[in-house]
Design an enzyme around this catalytic site. Structure first.
Site, PDB file in Angstrom:
ATOM      1  CE  LYS A   1      -3.264  -2.877  -0.197  1.00  0.00           C
ATOM      2  NZ  LYS A   1      -4.054  -2.771  -1.068  1.00  0.00           N
TER       3      LYS A   1
ATOM      4  CE  LYS B   1     -16.815  -1.560  -2.444  1.00  0.00           C
ATOM      5  NZ  LYS B   1     -15.742  -2.386  -3.454  1.00  0.00           N
TER       6      LYS B   1
ATOM      7  CD  GLU C   1      -7.584  -1.313  -0.523  1.00  0.00           C
ATOM      8  OE1 GLU C   1      -7.517  -2.395  -0.507  1.00  0.00           O
ATOM      9  OE2 GLU C   1      -7.048  -0.331   0.517  1.00  0.00           O
TER      10      GLU C   1
ATOM     11  NE  ARG D   1     -11.647  -8.369  -5.766  1.00  0.00           N
ATOM     12  CZ  ARG D   1     -11.120  -7.327  -5.128  1.00  0.00           C
ATOM     13  NH1 ARG D   1     -10.218  -7.373  -4.467  1.00  0.00           N
ATOM     14  NH2 ARG D   1     -11.462  -6.856  -4.670  1.00  0.00           N
TER      15      ARG D   1
END
Ligand code: MV4
Length: 518
Positions: free
Chosen positions: A130, A251, A302, A306
């Site tokens: 990160k 989520k 970030e 994918r």
């Protein structure tokens, strides 16, 4: 015999004929469908718990991996590569979760002479660290949240940096993501214990305890930009997804576009996202996460290297099949997107994640058999599911059962469609998030688009007081009664053939309680 399918738009011949799908559930089925539409064969893999899953039957062939725990099945790199080579696959699609963002997996796939359907391993590595990602983004001119350029070495440095940045600050794991190893610090003397907590949690979760510091943003929205990059060097932005409705970094509802994003802001976000992808030599489908502050400023958070769970909301408003594009790009063909760098969304799409979790019980994960499933349909509805009636849902994997999507010309129409579809949905056998979604679709704050990452905490109490809607309870009871009828008929047939007596059904009991049976 020649095969036109293999001829790319520029006459290039894709080396792909057969793809190993290294995943399970709805995303495995989603990828298999895309393979078939591209004229490719798909090979499924499955653990002992997934032998009867729809993705296994949908594939052209399937390879058993072993025992249900992921470490012995979907996370076993050697088994997956052996399955791909044994079945003559040229490529592996990792889906999301599991091995999808492991640099070591992408490398192992390539070392075995196979194509990894995803970005180069180096791009996964750069974005997985990160602070490296922050440094690279900053160098590319992308706004990042004010913070430290590298992990802090000790508590004294953490204290100095916190004073420089100003309170509140957020401690984050350098190899993290997903909220693990995160600590909010609102007072300076909390810094030492927060650092210890973040460090040990990061060590446990990622095997690396390094922690860095960011200024904490209050009540931002979580906005992410979908990008696609192909081997010709073209990078396009497919607009934003609004992902603020989440619980503990999972989520629950996503939409596209976001009510908070104007065409001008969309252009700026798109430019930042395509620059981010360019900065790491990205290839394929990727997502750049941003925090959008109430002031309208946005910051890089970030990059997810994918395909994401919520990719279909983008597909519905941009008319693009992202998984088919992934496959084309992996085969070296140009993406099939008309237009320039930044495209315009059409209408509005919402996704509700239907999970095996009980909203009335703190979203406790549930297991059980799907006894009955009625899937919503009709105009503007899409169901990306991974289970069918008869399947056992276990606690070995993620609780996602299916994604229900609604498209409409406007957000209001999409919401009304989603309510209609959620009322059509009937799942008997285990608790799901369905009633939660119905509640949100009727919530005035949600309908006004007043959502940020604190939405669920804010409405949580009101939500818990609300009983599931009557018609939902009724629908489940009716389905249960039908099941009970079927069983009674079977029991009669069985007794005629001298079989053991069938147990009395709990669903018949439920139906009786509802007054639907005597
Ligand atoms: C933040 C933040 C506020 N300020 N960073 C959560 C998971 C990880 N991906 C980053 N996260 C956050 N980073 C700063 N500087 C708030 C969150 C955050 C969050 C972000 C997106 C969606 C939901 C969230 C829930 C809580 C906290």
């Amino acid at each position: 015999m020649t095969d036109n399918r293999q001829l790319g738009a520029e006459g290039g011949v894709s080396p792909l004929r057969r793809i190993l799908v290294a995943n399970r559930g709805e995303i495995a089925l989603r990828i298999i469908r895309a393979c078939h539409e591209e004229g490719l064969e798909a090979v499924a893999v499955y653990s002992d718990a997934d032998r009867l899953s729809p993705h296994v039957r949908a594939a052209n062939a399937a390879v058993a991996l072993g025992a249900p725990p992921a470490a012995e099945s979907y996370l076993d790199i050697a088994k997956l590569i052996a399955a791909a080579t044994a079945t003559g696959c040229q490529a592996i699609h990792p889906g999301y979760g599991f091995l999808s963002e492991r640099e070591t997996f992408a490398r192992a796939v390539q070392d075995a002479g196979l194509i990894f359907v995803g970005p180069p391993p180096a791009a996964i590595k750069a974005m997985g660290d990160k602070t490296e990602a922050r440094r690279r983004m900053q160098a590319a001119g992308i706004p990042v949240v004010p913070g430290t350029a590298a992990p802090v070495r000790d508590a004294a440095e953490a204290r100095r940096e916190t004073q420089r940045l100003g309170l509140p600050v957020l401690l984050k794991a350098a190899s993290g993501g997903g909220g693990k190893g995160m600590r909010l610090v609102r007072a300076l003397d909390e810094i030492e214990s927060a650092l210890r907590g973040a460090h040990s949690e990061a060590e446990k979760a990622f095997g690396a305890g390094a922690v860095y510091i960011e200024k904490y943003l209050e009540r931002p929205r979580h906005i992410e930009i979908q990008i696609l990059a192909d081997r010709s060097g073209r990078v396009v932005s497919l607009g934003e997804r609004e992902c603020s409705i989440q619980r503990r970094h999972q989520k629950l509802i996503e939409e596209a576009p976001s009510v908070a994003v104007t065409p001008a802001l969309r252009r700026r976000l798109g430019e930042a996202a395509t620059a981010a992808a360019g900065a790491v030599g990205y290839l394929g489908a990727g997502t750049i996460e941003f925090l959008l502050a109430p002031t309208g400023e946005f910051y890089f958070l970030e990059m997810n290297t994918r395909i994401q769970v919520e990719h279909p909301v983008t597909e519905l408003v941009y008319g693009v099949d992202l998984v088919r594009e992934q496959l084309r790009i992996a085969g070296g063909e140009p993406m099939r997107i008309r237009g320039g760098v930044s495209l315009e969304p059409r209408g509005h799409a919402i996704e509700c994640r239907i999970t095996a979790e009980d909203p009335a019980n703190g979203f406790l994960p549930a297991s059980g058999k799907v006894q009955y499933l009625r899937v919503p349909a009709g105009p503007g509805i899409r169901w990306d599911g991974g289970v069918e009636a008869g399947n056992d849902v276990t606690l070995f994997y993620d609780p996602l059962l299916a994604k229900l999507l609604a498209w409409g010309e406007t957000r209001e129409i999409a919401i009304r469609r989603m309510r209609r579809a959620l009322r059509e949905l009937v799942i008997v056998g285990l608790p799901t998030s369905q009633s939660f979604h119905l509640w949100v679709m009727d919530d005035p704050e949600f309908r006004r688009g007043e959502i940020d990452i604190t939405y669920l905490e804010r409405v949580g109490a009101r939500l818990l007081e609300a009983p599931p809607p009557d018609d939902l309870v009724q629908a489940v009871a009716v389905a249960a009664a039908m099941l009970a009828d079927e069983r009674r008929t079977e029991a009669k047939a069985d007794s005629r053939s001298d079989s053991p007596t069938v147990r009395r059904s709990a669903w018949a009991d439920a139906a009786r309680r509802e007054g639907l049976r005597s």
